[in-house]
Design an enzyme around this catalytic site. Structure first.
Site, short mmCIF file in Angstrom:
data_model
loop_
_atom_site.label_atom_id
_atom_site.label_comp_id
_atom_site.label_asym_id
_atom_site.label_seq_id
_atom_site.Cartn_x
_atom_site.Cartn_y
_atom_site.Cartn_z
CB SER A 208 -1.33 0.10 1.11
OG SER A 208 -1.54 1.22 1.20
CE LYS A 209 2.37 4.48 -5.50
NZ LYS A 209 3.83 3.35 -5.25
#
Ligand code: GLU
Length: 494
Positions: free
Chosen positions: A258-259
């Protein structure tokens, strides 16, 4: 084995658009290790040409993060060097010069298409289910005429004149040989109408001018390589060696890491930004060791390696081409391991700021005798707060009296235990053997095992169930406070 050109000069080239992600940190680390291994230079270049995505906080996060990770760069942002400036928006005149040159060489052209026209082309392509992209409308304009229009002030961008047929094959040290058909590559924009280059153009010009020997970057850039190689060819430049690092997957192994920082189903934070790991108390040694193994291994079994060992052993040949999944448990395990390897003095020093930040008024001197009691149990430095805060409190916070009562024990028995403890601790020497003998004898006299006997005492003194070993804890807290807290616990039971 590929031979390594000398001198080795590698760069980490982030765009300051957001927080410093561990994916970027892994890229920076691999470049750093490679440079140190070969006695080369590690360069920090800031790729800030996309001004619409510029985030003013990003540079601070980046620089602090790199410092925390101990990835000191030899050349670049803030440090300077012979190939500066190292911030791309300070190099605009350089890109202009090379942009004119590539047009002159016939490998790029000016494009006057308005955004309305481009939008119409896109819609038409979508409607007819055609591949999306620029239709090369301006590619065949007469160069002299184009130059005139540009000089007259008509807005334009500059595009690469990508071959219309054939293919390009290149070698990536990690991925192997890769071939692209030119028809799949767009006439990408190199220079925008505001005179600011795109990532591709600035990146290639800088890697060449800064004499970069190897490009090590995330997998997501591999599709840009054909365009970049086209530019190197157009300028008659020798391209650097390419090495695209494997993707980092999220802990499930399905999908990219995930960012953003999400929470796991159990509510636990899943950090992805370097500063969060720092704030949570991951040691530099542990996180760099962990990151190094994210796509690289020494021999498929050795895990714990010092920075010196990583530098000595790192090689591109042992970077795996396949994606690597993030594993929070493994990182915790590494961190616990590294915490246990620290000297008591070193750990104490590192813990004090974390405790103070959490409101615990510990000092190096007051914490030093306590550190050995908790060193074995910690996975992160922030966890220490919970293990030691009661040592530093004049009054315990109001805890629930049910904590004092072990499972299946009568309140009357608990009262007996605490009263006995009061009597014993009023007179016994506060010294481990004496406390051990006296409290065990008391347990026996109440026909209790030591475990159930000690639990109410521990809760009375610490205000919580999980705490360091009892006798050492009593000794450090001291008779006076222990007696007071036992009295308070008895009162709670009534
Ligand atoms: N500026 C690019 C980034 O943000 C660098 C890619 C490269 O290393 O070429 O990742």
């Amino acid at each position: 084995m590929t031979t390594t050109p000398h001198p080795v000069r590698v760069r980490y080239a982030p765009s300051p658009t957001g927080d410093f992600h561990v994916g970027g940190a892994r890229t920076a680390l691999f470049n750093y290790l490679f440079a140190r291994h070969h006695g080369g230079q590690f360069i920090l270049r800031i790729e800030d040409t996309d001004q619409s995505r510029y985030n003013p906080e990003a540079m601070g996060w980046l620089v602090n993060g790199l410092r925390y990770l101990g990835l000191q760069w030899d050349e670049g942002y803030e440090v300077g060097g012979d190939y500066g400036p190292y911030v791309q928006t300070e190099r605009l005149d350089i890109y202009q010069k090379y942009c004119q040159e590539i047009i002159g060489r016939g490998h790029a052209y000016t494009c006057f298409c308005s955004s309305e026209r481009l939008e119409a082309v896109r819609e038409e392509q979508a409607k007819n289910k055609l591949t999306q992209g620029y239709d090369r409308h301006c590619r065949h304009l007469n160069p002299a005429e184009s130059a005139q229009r540009a000089a007259a002030g008509e807005p334009y961008v500059v595009r690469a004149k990508i071959p219309l047929e054939g293919e390009i094959t290149f070698h990536d040290v990690i991925k192997g040989e890769i071939t692209y058909q030119w028809v799949a590559i767009q006439d990408a924009v190199l220079m925008k109408s505001d005179g600011i280059p795109t990532y591709h153009f600035a990146n290639v010009v800088d890697d060449h001018l800064m004499k970069i020997s190897h490009i090590m970057r995330g997998d997501e850039w591999i599709n840009s390589v054909p365009l970049h190689l086209f530019l190197y060819q157009a300028f008659d430049w020798q391209p650097p060696i390419m090495a695209h690092l494997p993707l980092i997957l999220n802990p499930t192994g399905k999908g990219k890491m995930s960012k953003r920082e999400d929470r796991a189903p159990d509510g636990k934070l899943m950090p992805v930004f370097v500063r969060t790991f720092q704030e949570m108390g991951y040691l530099t040694e542990a996180i760099t060791n962990y990151l190094a193994l994210l796509g690289w291994s020494y021999d498929d079994k050795t895990e714990i390696m010092s920075r010196e060992e990583l530098i000595e052993r790192f090689s591109l040949e042992r970077v795996k081409p396949s994606a690597a999944a993030w594993n929070y448990d493994k990182l915790d395990h590494f961190n616990g391991d590294y915490i246990r390897r620290l000297s008591v003095e070193d750990l104490t020093q590192r813990l004090v700021p974390f405790l103070n930040k959490a409101g615990v008024p510990a000092t190096y001197e007051t914490l030093l005798p306590i550190t050995p009691l908790v060193q074995e149990r910690m996975k992160t430095l922030t966890e220490a707060t919970d293990f030691v805060d009661f040592f530093f409190m004049a009054e315990l916070p109001d805890y629930d009296h049910s904590l004092l009562i072990p499972k299946k024990m009568e309140v009357a028995t608990v009262r007996q235990i605490l009263t006995q403890a009061q009597q014993i601790l009023a007179t016994t020497d506060f010294e481990p053997t004496a406390l051990d003998t006296a409290l065990r004898a008391a347990a026996e006299s109440l026909s209790l095992k030591p475990g159930p006997m000690f639990q109410p005492i521990r809760v009375a003194v610490c205000g919580k169930m999980v705490a360091p070993p009892l006798f050492e804890t009593l000794i450090i807290i001291g008779r006076e406070t222990v007696m007071k807290r036992l009295g308070q616990a008895i009162a709670k039971l009534n």
